[in-house]
Design a protein around this motif. Structure first.
Motif, PDB file in Angstrom:
ATOM      1  N   UNK A  21     -11.378   4.934 -14.923  1.00 61.29           N
ATOM      2  CA  UNK A  21      -9.879   5.870 -15.419  1.00 61.29           C
ATOM      3  C   UNK A  21     -10.552   7.229 -15.710  1.00 61.29           C
ATOM      4  N   UNK A  22     -11.474   7.385 -16.396  1.00 59.55           N
ATOM      5  CA  UNK A  22     -12.007   9.083 -16.250  1.00 59.55           C
ATOM      6  C   UNK A  22     -13.287   9.627 -14.969  1.00 59.55           C
ATOM      7  N   UNK A  23     -12.988   8.464 -14.027  1.00 55.54           N
ATOM      8  CA  UNK A  23     -13.661   9.602 -12.903  1.00 55.54           C
ATOM      9  C   UNK A  23     -12.020   8.931 -11.700  1.00 55.54           C
ATOM     10  N   UNK A  29      -7.517  12.972  -9.432  1.00 54.24           N
ATOM     11  CA  UNK A  29      -6.292  13.155  -9.542  1.00 54.24           C
ATOM     12  C   UNK A  29      -5.936  12.973 -10.984  1.00 54.24           C
ATOM     13  N   UNK A  30      -5.662  13.622 -11.720  1.00 52.12           N
ATOM     14  CA  UNK A  30      -5.136  13.085 -13.105  1.00 52.12           C
ATOM     15  C   UNK A  30      -4.123  13.021 -13.275  1.00 52.12           C
ATOM     16  N   UNK A  31      -3.321  13.417 -12.383  1.00 54.26           N
ATOM     17  CA  UNK A  31      -1.563  12.002 -12.345  1.00 54.26           C
ATOM     18  C   UNK A  31      -1.639  11.067 -11.581  1.00 54.26           C
ATOM     19  N   UNK A  32      -3.138  10.568 -10.816  1.00 53.12           N
ATOM     20  CA  UNK A  32      -3.247   8.700 -10.100  1.00 53.12           C
ATOM     21  C   UNK A  32      -2.331   7.972 -11.149  1.00 53.12           C
ATOM     22  N   UNK A  33      -1.981   7.163  -9.945  1.00 55.11           N
ATOM     23  CA  UNK A  33      -1.925   5.605 -10.326  1.00 55.11           C
ATOM     24  C   UNK A  33      -2.857   5.021 -10.486  1.00 55.11           C
ATOM     25  N   UNK A  66      -6.725  -0.938  -8.996  1.00 51.72           N
ATOM     26  CA  UNK A  66      -5.258  -0.751  -8.393  1.00 51.72           C
ATOM     27  C   UNK A  66      -5.388   0.173  -8.895  1.00 51.72           C
ATOM     28  N   UNK A  67      -5.041   0.911  -7.602  1.00 62.80           N
ATOM     29  CA  UNK A  67      -4.712   2.962  -7.430  1.00 62.80           C
ATOM     30  C   UNK A  67      -3.647   2.961  -6.278  1.00 62.80           C
ATOM     31  N   UNK A  68      -3.459   4.140  -5.952  1.00 66.24           N
ATOM     32  CA  UNK A  68      -2.933   5.000  -4.755  1.00 66.24           C
ATOM     33  C   UNK A  68      -3.868   5.866  -4.332  1.00 66.24           C
ATOM     34  N   UNK A  69      -5.075   6.127  -4.886  1.00 67.77           N
ATOM     35  CA  UNK A  69      -5.844   6.668  -4.074  1.00 67.77           C
ATOM     36  C   UNK A  69      -6.618   5.983  -3.299  1.00 67.77           C
ATOM     37  N   UNK A  70      -7.624   6.553  -2.094  1.00 65.13           N
ATOM     38  CA  UNK A  70      -8.886   5.915  -1.513  1.00 65.13           C
ATOM     39  C   UNK A  70      -9.834   6.309  -2.349  1.00 65.13           C
ATOM     40  N   UNK A  71     -10.556   5.105  -3.030  1.00 64.89           N
ATOM     41  CA  UNK A  71     -11.259   5.624  -3.535  1.00 64.89           C
ATOM     42  C   UNK A  71     -13.042   6.231  -2.718  1.00 64.89           C
ATOM     43  N   UNK A  72     -12.828   6.255  -1.616  1.00 66.08           N
ATOM     44  CA  UNK A  72     -14.059   6.645  -0.915  1.00 66.08           C
ATOM     45  C   UNK A  72     -15.108   7.717  -1.152  1.00 66.08           C
ATOM     46  N   UNK A  73     -14.293   9.140  -1.696  1.00 64.30           N
ATOM     47  CA  UNK A  73     -14.910  10.578  -0.814  1.00 64.30           C
ATOM     48  C   UNK A  73     -15.894  10.374  -2.611  1.00 64.30           C
ATOM     49  N   UNK A  74     -15.128   9.608  -3.712  1.00 63.94           N
ATOM     50  CA  UNK A  74     -15.765   9.785  -5.090  1.00 63.94           C
ATOM     51  C   UNK A  74     -16.835   7.669  -5.609  1.00 63.94           C
ATOM     52  N   UNK A  75     -16.926   7.415  -4.138  1.00 66.80           N
ATOM     53  CA  UNK A  75     -17.763   5.737  -4.434  1.00 66.80           C
ATOM     54  C   UNK A  75     -18.331   5.922  -5.406  1.00 66.80           C
ATOM     55  N   UNK A  76     -19.708   6.676  -4.863  1.00 65.80           N
ATOM     56  CA  UNK A  76     -21.088   7.852  -5.581  1.00 65.80           C
ATOM     57  C   UNK A  76     -21.040   7.494  -7.063  1.00 65.80           C
ATOM     58  N   UNK A  77     -19.794   7.971  -7.300  1.00 71.92           N
ATOM     59  CA  UNK A  77     -19.849   8.620  -9.345  1.00 71.92           C
ATOM     60  C   UNK A  77     -19.649   7.565  -9.892  1.00 71.92           C
ATOM     61  N   UNK A  78     -18.737   5.930  -9.360  1.00 73.87           N
ATOM     62  CA  UNK A  78     -19.022   5.515  -9.963  1.00 73.87           C
ATOM     63  C   UNK A  78     -20.379   4.676 -11.103  1.00 73.87           C
ATOM     64  N   UNK A  79     -21.304   4.800  -9.683  1.00 73.11           N
ATOM     65  CA  UNK A  79     -22.874   4.335 -10.494  1.00 73.11           C
ATOM     66  C   UNK A  79     -23.642   5.292 -11.489  1.00 73.11           C
ATOM     67  N   UNK A  80     -23.254   6.749 -10.920  1.00 73.47           N
ATOM     68  CA  UNK A  80     -24.243   7.810 -12.003  1.00 73.47           C
ATOM     69  C   UNK A  80     -23.013   7.475 -12.819  1.00 73.47           C
ATOM     70  N   UNK A  81     -21.903   7.606 -13.338  1.00 74.87           N
ATOM     71  CA  UNK A  81     -21.450   8.142 -14.471  1.00 74.87           C
ATOM     72  C   UNK A  81     -21.441   6.140 -15.139  1.00 74.87           C
ATOM     73  N   UNK A  82     -22.655   6.037 -15.149  1.00 72.71           N
ATOM     74  CA  UNK A  82     -22.516   4.223 -16.782  1.00 72.71           C
ATOM     75  C   UNK A  82     -23.777   3.560 -16.010  1.00 72.71           C
ATOM     76  N   UNK A  83     -24.378   3.902 -16.495  1.00 66.17           N
ATOM     77  CA  UNK A  83     -25.701   2.972 -16.241  1.00 66.17           C
ATOM     78  C   UNK A  83     -25.945   1.209 -16.434  1.00 66.17           C
ATOM     79  N   UNK A  84     -24.274   0.238 -16.393  1.00 71.34           N
ATOM     80  CA  UNK A  84     -24.326  -0.373 -16.143  1.00 71.34           C
ATOM     81  C   UNK A  84     -22.920  -0.679 -15.037  1.00 71.34           C
TER      82      UNK A  84
END
Length: 182
Positions: A21-23, A29-33, A66-84
């Motif tokens: 959710x934070x990423x 988008x701060x207001x993203x569903x 589940x989101x209204x956003x396409x996560x392709x532009x930030x796909x790499x951030x999830x692994x970078x933000x958490x070791x788990x």
């Protein structure tokens, strides 16, 4: 609506829900569903002859996003933000968002708010093999079928027509009710 699966270490699902959710909210988008589920299911547990209903992971080590956003532009951030976190699950064509039957399954999980409960059924007359049933609550509500097997007074196998096929579903015996009780 887009649906994704994120792989993570088993047992770290709750921490990764917050991270996802934070990423999304800081990078896109701060207001993203955004809804993130660690899907679980209610199952009957038997310990020392005592029955109790407990929640068990449906897909250990996976989160449904589940989101209204396409996560392709930030796909790499999830692994970078958490070791788990292992990152978003990809198809062979390298796409991330769920499609086809995978998307339908994800929509069903989301419609249940990530928690799959037991279904209660109504039995015509006595509890015995071959009897017709009607599901009266839970995710399979209003489906009709018949009892195929009864296992040591603990659970039954029921055949239910579902998605153009006949599926076999195991249900705990205490949720079975016959006409006299309903």
């Amino acid at each position: 609506m887009y649906y994704y699966f994120l792989g993570c270490m088993v047992g770290t699902e709750q921490a990764n829900i917050k991270m996802v959710k934070m990423v999304i909210r800081t990078k896109l988008d701060k207001e993203a569903y955004v809804n993130v589920y660690s899907p679980d299911r209610a199952v009957m547990e038997y310990k020392k002859k005592v029955k109790r209903l407990v929640n068990q992971p449906l897909l250990p080590g996976y989160l449904l996003i589940e989101t209204e956003c396409d996560l392709l532009p930030i796909a790499d951030y999830f692994h970078k933000e958490s070791r788990s976190s292992y990152g978003l699950v990809r198809y062979g064509d390298r796409s991330f968002y769920l499609k086809g039957s995978d998307k339908a399954f994800a929509e069903w999980i989301a419609s249940q708010k990530g928690h799959i409960t037991s279904s209660k059924i109504k039995v015509e007359r006595n509890l015995e093999t071959g009897r017709k049933i009607t599901v009266i609550s839970g995710p399979l509500k209003d489906l009709k079928g018949k009892i195929i097997n009864i296992y040591k007074d603990t659970k039954v196998t029921v055949e239910i027509p579902f998605l153009d096929d006949v599926k076999r579903v195991n249900l705990p015996i205490e949720i079975i009710k016959d006409d006299a009780e309903v």
